[in-house]
Design an enzyme around this catalytic site. Structure first.
Site, PDB file in Angstrom:
ATOM      1  N   ARG A  19       0.842  -1.186   0.000  1.00 64.19           N
ATOM      2  CA  ARG A  19       0.000   0.000   0.000  1.00 64.19           C
ATOM      3  C   ARG A  19       0.882   1.242   0.000  1.00 64.19           C
ATOM      4  O   ARG A  19       1.881   1.309   0.724  1.00 64.19           O
ATOM      5  CB  ARG A  19      -0.946   0.025   1.214  1.00 64.19           C
ATOM      6  N   ASP A  78       5.326  -0.213  -6.563  1.00 60.87           N
ATOM      7  CA  ASP A  78       4.176  -0.560  -7.401  1.00 60.87           C
ATOM      8  C   ASP A  78       2.932   0.155  -6.892  1.00 60.87           C
ATOM      9  O   ASP A  78       1.868   0.054  -7.483  1.00 60.87           O
ATOM     10  CB  ASP A  78       3.942  -2.081  -7.386  1.00 60.87           C
ATOM     11  N   GLU A  97      -1.846   7.675  -5.400  1.00 59.55           N
ATOM     12  CA  GLU A  97      -2.057   7.031  -6.691  1.00 59.55           C
ATOM     13  C   GLU A  97      -3.490   7.128  -7.193  1.00 59.55           C
ATOM     14  O   GLU A  97      -3.751   6.908  -8.377  1.00 59.55           O
ATOM     15  CB  GLU A  97      -1.672   5.550  -6.613  1.00 59.55           C
ATOM     16  N   HIS A 128       0.668  -0.113 -10.002  1.00 60.44           N
ATOM     17  CA  HIS A 128      -0.173  -1.039  -9.247  1.00 60.44           C
ATOM     18  C   HIS A 128      -0.538  -2.267 -10.095  1.00 60.44           C
ATOM     19  O   HIS A 128      -1.706  -2.660 -10.196  1.00 60.44           O
ATOM     20  CB  HIS A 128      -1.450  -0.345  -8.764  1.00 60.44           C
TER      21      HIS A 128
END
Length: 332
Positions: free
Chosen positions: A234, A258, A263, A295
């Site tokens: 996260r 990632d 985001e 992600h």
């Protein structure tokens, strides 16, 4: 049961329709994210399905309740974007997908490690331009390196198995130790010990009040100079600005992300023709020792199929009033 599916992409629609064998579950797909601006779209539905960046806060939940929504089926493991206390008060059941091919995320974390280490992304572009120089591409052997794994749930264990296969020494931290770590030859240690000894630190823990900005100036100061930080869990686990400061000082030698705390305004969308209004994110991308992906750690055919199957099972369980350990509300 009429279900509004938010944050839907073509691959979501394909996999959910493919796995939907229930004639009484009717799926309608919305590309938009669920928020206070889009919650009106839920009128006429019985249930909704949401993803990681949908904003299911108090205001949205009250509107969902007014629109007679009785269930939220998340298509993800994390649920920090849902106010569970309010959902519980309103009698809205919330389900998640606790297990969807943990290997997919673990393997992506390893892909980030290998990319940062062996600089394959830079080498690829060089060779495309007929530049075969090796200058600046030197990496290191993973064998013998100390890897710190924070969080040893399903994904953390899958990651640990891969890293021990490389011949790495494994140090782990979790509030609930997993016997599989010991079986792998790993060792549970306190966070400060992990920070001090690890060459590579990979995050596989949920985002909670205790883990928010786990990677910050204080924790970074305890780490080895040139440490590699990997986050496929996260975004809020890493304080991005303080990570940038550590990149400038050399405390962080490699950073693979990632996920990103902000985001929600960026990932899963094509932003190539737009100016990104996030100076911290833009600055981070300028570092040659930073690799960011959008992600995509979960994004394999196996994981997508499992997410679709579990989401539909959760909706069916709700419809048939069947108890489920995937239900996040009304649990004691």
């Amino acid at each position: 049961m009429k279900v509004a599916v938010f944050s839907s992409k073509p691959y979501d629609e394909h996999t959910l329709n493919k796995e939907n064998y229930c004639n009484d579950i009717q799926l309608s797909f919305f590309e938009s994210r669920l928020s206070k601006e889009t919650v009106s779209l839920t009128k006429g539905f019985n249930a909704i399905s949401c993803f990681v960046n949908d904003k299911i806060n108090k205001e949205v939940l009250h509107q969902l309740h007014e629109n007679h929504i009785t269930v939220i089926a998340l298509r993800c493991t994390g649920f920090n974007n849902v106010d569970l206390e309010v959902a519980n008060q309103l009698g809205i059941r919330v389900y998640h997908v606790p297990d969807y091919s943990p290997e997919s995320v673990a393997e992506h974390a390893v892909a980030l490690i290998m990319t940062l280490n062996r600089k394959t992304h830079r080498a690829y572009h060089r060779v495309k331009e007929s530049n075969f120089s090796l200058e600046g591409l030197m990496g290191f052997n993973l064998s013998g390196k100390t890897v710190g794994c924070i969080g040893t749930g399903r994904i953390g264990i899958a990651f640990s198995k891969i890293m021990t296969g490389f011949g790495c020494e494994l140090l782990c931290y979790d509030v609930e130790p997993n016997h599989e770590v010991i079986d792998l030859g790993g060792q549970y240690v306190e966070l400060d010990t992990l920070y001090k000894k690890a060459d590579i630190i990979s995050l596989h823990c949920p985002l909670t009040n205790d883990t928010n900005h786990l990677i910050n100036h204080s924790s970074l100061s305890k780490m080895r100079d040139g440490v590699m930080i990997i986050n496929t869990s996260r975004g809020g686990l890493v304080n991005a600005q303080e990570a940038i400061d550590a990149l400038y000082s050399g405390k962080i030698g490699y950073l693979g992300l990632d996920v990103y705390e902000q985001e929600g305004e960026l990932f899963f969308e094509d932003m190539s023709g737009k100016i990104i209004q996030d100076s911290v994110f833009q600055l981070m991308l300028t570092f040659p020792n930073v690799v960011v992906t959008g992600h995509q750690g979960y994004f394999t055919d196996t994981a997508l199929s499992h997410i679709a199957q579990t989401t539909l099972e959760n909706l069916s369980d709700h419809k048939n009033n069947k108890p489920s350990n995937r239900q996040l509300t009304h649990l004691t």
